[in-house]
Design an enzyme around this catalytic site. Sequence first.
Site, short mmCIF file in Angstrom:
data_model
loop_
_atom_site.label_atom_id
_atom_site.label_comp_id
_atom_site.label_asym_id
_atom_site.label_seq_id
_atom_site.Cartn_x
_atom_site.Cartn_y
_atom_site.Cartn_z
N GLU A 4 83.46 8.96 29.45
CA GLU A 4 83.55 7.65 30.12
C GLU A 4 84.96 7.08 29.97
O GLU A 4 85.25 6.29 29.07
CB GLU A 4 82.50 6.70 29.53
CG GLU A 4 81.07 7.18 29.77
CD GLU A 4 80.06 6.50 28.88
OE1 GLU A 4 80.48 5.71 27.99
OE2 GLU A 4 78.86 6.74 29.06
N THR A 5 85.84 7.52 30.86
CA THR A 5 87.22 7.02 30.91
C THR A 5 87.57 6.79 32.38
O THR A 5 86.70 6.91 33.26
CB THR A 5 88.22 8.04 30.32
OG1 THR A 5 88.25 9.19 31.18
CG2 THR A 5 87.81 8.46 28.91
N TYR A 54 89.95 22.49 38.72
CA TYR A 54 90.11 21.84 37.42
C TYR A 54 89.66 22.76 36.29
O TYR A 54 90.35 22.92 35.28
CB TYR A 54 89.30 20.54 37.41
CG TYR A 54 89.21 19.89 36.06
CD1 TYR A 54 90.31 19.25 35.48
CD2 TYR A 54 88.02 19.90 35.32
CE1 TYR A 54 90.24 18.64 34.25
CE2 TYR A 54 87.93 19.29 34.09
CZ TYR A 54 89.04 18.66 33.55
OH TYR A 54 88.96 18.07 32.32
#
Length: 217
Positions: free
Chosen positions: A140-141, A106
Amino acid sequence: MRATGGEALALALDVADREQVNAFVRAAVERYGRLDVLVNNAGYGVRGTVADTPADVYEQLMRVNYLGTVYGCLAAVPVMTRQRSGVIINVSSIVGHRSLPTGGAYAATKAAQISLTEALRVELRGSGVHACSVHPVGTETEFGIVQARLSGDPAPMPFGPQQSARAVAEAIVRCAEHPRPEVYPYWPSRAIVWLNALAPGVVDWLSARAARNAGRL
């Protein structure tokens, strides 16, 4: 947006498909007559060591996270340069500057976004168009939920400081209004960039220790 008196055009597309990205930008320009801001934010992550992550996972991450950003830039730059105004905002990550154990696949896509934006920013000097990069920490998703599912983890495993989606969104809005080369919604994370440049071996030790404590190594 409509409920607050604005206008909205919502389209579903795959950012890994260049023609779909081009069609999206064309639709926006046809609808509104111009393109003022483009935010390249689509992306996802998978956790795993460099050696254990399959090659096809690297390829798909790069198609979505990096090439999706490339396609957005390629579609937007001609429009904005004709206007002689516009802001391109590429949402990278703090791990684009410093990768962490089990996050290399990533982080590599986020580093690629940073390099792309740096070059584009200089190439656009004097054109009235700005290219900016945003470097959030953990946010925060649903990102963590998707990452856990794709990585075979039983549940999301937050690593390091977390911030709200609102904080990142507000930083992006400020950047659109007042373009800056790089934006750090969580300002202490700048110290990671500086420390890694000065003493990468120290950051290696700190990140390995943190990963062990979090059960990642």
